[in-house]
Scaffold this active site. Structure first.
Site, mmCIF file in Angstrom:
data_model
loop_
_atom_site.group_PDB
_atom_site.id
_atom_site.type_symbol
_atom_site.label_atom_id
_atom_site.label_comp_id
_atom_site.label_asym_id
_atom_site.label_seq_id
_atom_site.Cartn_x
_atom_site.Cartn_y
_atom_site.Cartn_z
ATOM 1 N NE ARG A 76 -1.747 -1.004 -1.509
ATOM 2 C CZ ARG A 76 -0.560 -0.874 -0.811
ATOM 3 N NH1 ARG A 76 0.123 -1.936 -0.600
ATOM 4 N NH2 ARG A 76 -0.143 0.191 -0.355
ATOM 5 C CG HIS A 93 -2.011 -3.861 2.927
ATOM 6 N ND1 HIS A 93 -2.058 -4.873 2.202
ATOM 7 C CD2 HIS A 93 -2.301 -4.274 4.090
ATOM 8 C CE1 HIS A 93 -2.034 -6.041 2.757
ATOM 9 N NE2 HIS A 93 -2.238 -5.598 4.011
ATOM 10 C CE1 TYR A 131 2.755 2.440 0.955
ATOM 11 C CE2 TYR A 131 2.198 2.711 3.238
ATOM 12 C CZ TYR A 131 1.963 2.245 2.134
ATOM 13 O OH TYR A 131 0.761 1.545 1.717
#
Lengths: 330, 370
Positions: free
Chosen positions: B267, B271, B280
């Protein structure tokens, strides 16, 4: 819906449900029954007894033990054009399927702008009074009545059971079908020649002093209470709501306008329940007819008790009569 | 757990048919008979769905969409699997399968209503055999299994008639692999030998959680416990995704049961447009995956091996520009719903109580706006 056969006298509720489903399956080849042990065993309560033998394993489906999947796969079957009837084995086991019921079944028709229907019936043997272990005596109707998109009904007689299950299956909306398990084999009765419309309440005993409304498992208690009260000269008008959502308020309000007093009875816990909802609506719609506050006789706001306590905990004859005394004091 | 035990086993080989450098390679289990023209059509798909994605992100930044879930980096997984479907097969997407929607012939504007807030989906899944987006993680895998049960009952598997035999393709992600619904769908499909293919896009991240939070074993290996085959494919290789999915769908249509495909991908974007990856993950990880870009390798193949020249690429670029304009102007033109429409289609037949609420609401809104 076809008329019942000639041999419809003296049926138990269990027999009536079984025959009702049989009729639905005969009329519509897209009706499939799915659940745990519904096949050879005929369900733990034998409600689907003999159906797999007559309609085959593709239409009466013994599923793996996963409630979310019983409901979730019913959604997929409905998209494919089927009309699933899901059996949840016991009330307390519906919760693993809660997301699929509330987020998927209830909303799909709306999310698809009305283009896809969810004609799913979810049968739930419900309520207490059978001396069961925990999670086998719950009243779960309020959770579903609170969810837009679902309809929630409860049968209380063999005749209603026979007709209501057929009407629920034929309904293009999803229906939560509450079956009072302690009444499955409690009484026998004849099947009426024609159904009462599914979402209508019915006055099952007329009376002029107090309206008492209930549904499903409490109805036999209400009728006993009415007999007992009549011996003291108090006539209860007993209403079987039959449908929890939508609620047939015109029938309730019309009765309350005559009696001025209303008691709502259910096994489900008291707070935020059907009784609270009806009390609010009667207050809005018939405030000046009320001679007394609306009272509730319900399960308490506790976990369902150990079975040795359930007869005191459940709405019973004494508790209903006590409420009648209270409401007559106003 | 011993600290010497790896959270995830060493990566097994991926099925790959086109290297990141654009070189065709063979795989013994997945021969792919494909012409260069067909590969160029896949290239066009990849470019166009990336452009849809780019435009949607821009529309979100401009306040035209409330949210967007980007597919950047996952184009090959979606086009490869989407183009493996036949028209009468059925796909059950999550909320990120814009590329699969494209393959099914769904107008991108149909997808935007959900993200713009003008509807909750609002289309008929049966029109293009592409289900409504499903936001509750993993829930759609059960719908796919149920649909497959219907396919079986309709006698539409294993007949040998290619116009009749039907497969179902269920999409989900690495995060969803932990959901009960997904595991129940595996149970149903395995025990029932259902004609369903589970296509997991392992994009390495479930919002901020790496796939090691979800699993100690490679995800495709989960299938063996449920009694069907699992395969890991290079999710950035459109040819491999096409070949592996095509084979699995054939398998399903022939009544040979389900397959789990793990498309190993990445990805590239957050998100959703609301996410912040800086909290993160490392930028260097993203840089590494850029080298495996799903479009660049096809472009390299078409240029170096197949001899496509700039006129082809310019033509695709022109088409992408026109599509972008369609998405931009179409999005802004999506009509707001009328207030009373919120009461529509709650039920097939509206209850009296809901009718009363609607009339109160309509009166209230008209008074306020008067």
């Amino acid at each position: 819906m076809s008329a019942p056969a000639a041999t419809t006298n003296n049926w138990t509720m269990a027999k009536a449900l079984n025959e009702g489903m049989r009729k639905s399956m005969e009329l519509d080849p897209k009706v499939v029954i799915m659940g745990e042990d519904v096949g050879k065993l005929g369900g733990v309560f034998r409600i689907t007894d003999g159906l797999q033998k007559d309609f085959g394993e593709d239409r009466v489906i013994d599923t793996p033990l996963a409630e979310s999947a019983i409901i979730g796969t019913a959604v997929g079957l409905a998209i494919r054009g089927y009309r699933p009837v899901c059996e949840i084995q016991f009330d307390g086991f519906v919760f693993p399927g809660f997301d699929q019921i509330v987020s998927q079944v209830a909303k799909f028709h709306n999310r698809s702008a009305g283009l896809v229907k969810m004609p799913i019936t979810i049968r739930i043997p419900s309520g207490g009074g059978i001396g069961a272990v925990e999670h086998h005596s719950e009243s779960v109707e309020t959770y579903f009545a609170h969810t837009a998109g679902l309809k929630v009904v409860a049968c209380s007689t063999p005749s209603d059971a026979y007709w209501m299950i057929q009407e629920a299956i034929a309904d293009d909306d999803p229906v939560i079908f509450i079956e009072p398990k302690r009444l499955y084999h409690a009484a026998r009765a004849d099947i009426e020649a024609a159904p009462t419309p599914l979402y209508e309440a019915r006055i099952v005993r007329p009376g002029q002093h107090v309206t008492v409304a209930g549904y499903g498992p409490t109805m036999s208690t209400l009728l006993e209470s009415a007999k007992a009260a009549a011996e003291d000269g108090i006539e209860l008008e007993v209403i079987d709501l039959r449908s929890v959502s939508p609620l047939d308020m015109p029938t309730v309000v019309e009765s309350v306008r005559r009696t001025g007093r209303l008691i709502v009875v259910h096994e489900a816990p008291q707070s935020f329940g059907v009784g609270a909802e009806i009390a609010a609506r009667v207050t809005e719609q018939a405030f000046y007819s009320l001679e007394a506050p609306v009272l509730r006789v319900t399960g308490y706001d506790t976990p369902y008790p150990p079975s040795r306590l359930e007869h005191e905990w459940l709405p019973n004859l004494d508790r209903v009569l006590d409420a009648v005394d209270k409401i007559m004091e106003y | 757990m011993s600290e010497h035990v790896l959270a995830v086993h060493p990566e097994p080989d991926l099925v790959q048919l086109l290297t990141p450098e654009g070189q065709r390679v063979e795989h013994p289990d997945y021969p792919l008979d494909i012409t260069d023209d067909e590969i160029s059509a896949l290239y066009r798909d990849l470019v166009l769905v990336r452009r849809i994605d780019t435009e949607a992100i821009a529309l979100q930044r401009q306040g035209e969409l409330g949210l967007w879930a980007s597919l950047l980096g996952q184009e090959a997984a979606q086009i490869g699997s989407g183009r493996a479907l036949k028209g009468h097969d059925m796909a059950f997407p999550t909320y990120r399968e814009h590329g699969v929607a494209w393959c099914r012939g769904v107008d991108p504007l149909t997808l935007l209503g959900l993200f713009r807030g003008t509807n909750l989906g609002g289309f008929d899944p049966r029109e293009h055999n592409f289900n409504l987006y499903t936001i509750v993680i993993g829930a759609q895998t059960l719908h796919a299994a149920g649909y497959a049960m219907g396919v079986v009952r309709d006698g539409a598997v294993g007949t040998g008639d290619p116009q009749r035999d039907t497969a179902v393709l269920a999409f989900f992600g690495d995060g969803a692999s932990s959901q009960g619904d997904v595991n129940e769908a595996f149970v149903w499909a395995g025990a029932g030998n259902l004609p369903v293919v589970f296509f997991c896009q392992n994009n390495q991240w479930a919002i901020s959680e790496p796939v090691t939070t979800q699993s100690r074993v490679p995800l495709f290996q989960r299938a063996s416990g449920f009694g069907f085959a699992g395969v890991r494919v290079d999710g950035n290789d459109v040819l491999a995704c096409l070949a592996v999915t095509r084979k699995a769908l054939d398998h399903a249509r022939n009544a040979q049961g389900p397959t789990l495909i793990e498309a190993f991908t990445y990805r590239m974007n957050p998100h959703t447009t609301n996410d912040d990856t800086r909290r993160y993950r490392l930028g260097s990880e993203v840089e590494t995956w850029k080298l495996k870009d799903p479009i660049e390798r096809v472009r390299a193949y078409l240029t170096r091996v197949a001899g496509f020249d700039h006129t082809f690429f310019e033509k695709v670029e022109e088409e992408a520009k026109a599509l972008a304009e369609h998405v931009r102007s179409g999005c802004r033109a999506l009509p707001d719903p009328t207030p009373e429409s919120v009461f529509d289609n709650v039920h097939v037949t509206m209850s009296d109580e809901l009718r009363e609420q609607r009339s109160e609401f309509v009166d209230f809104v008209s008074e306020v706006s008067a």
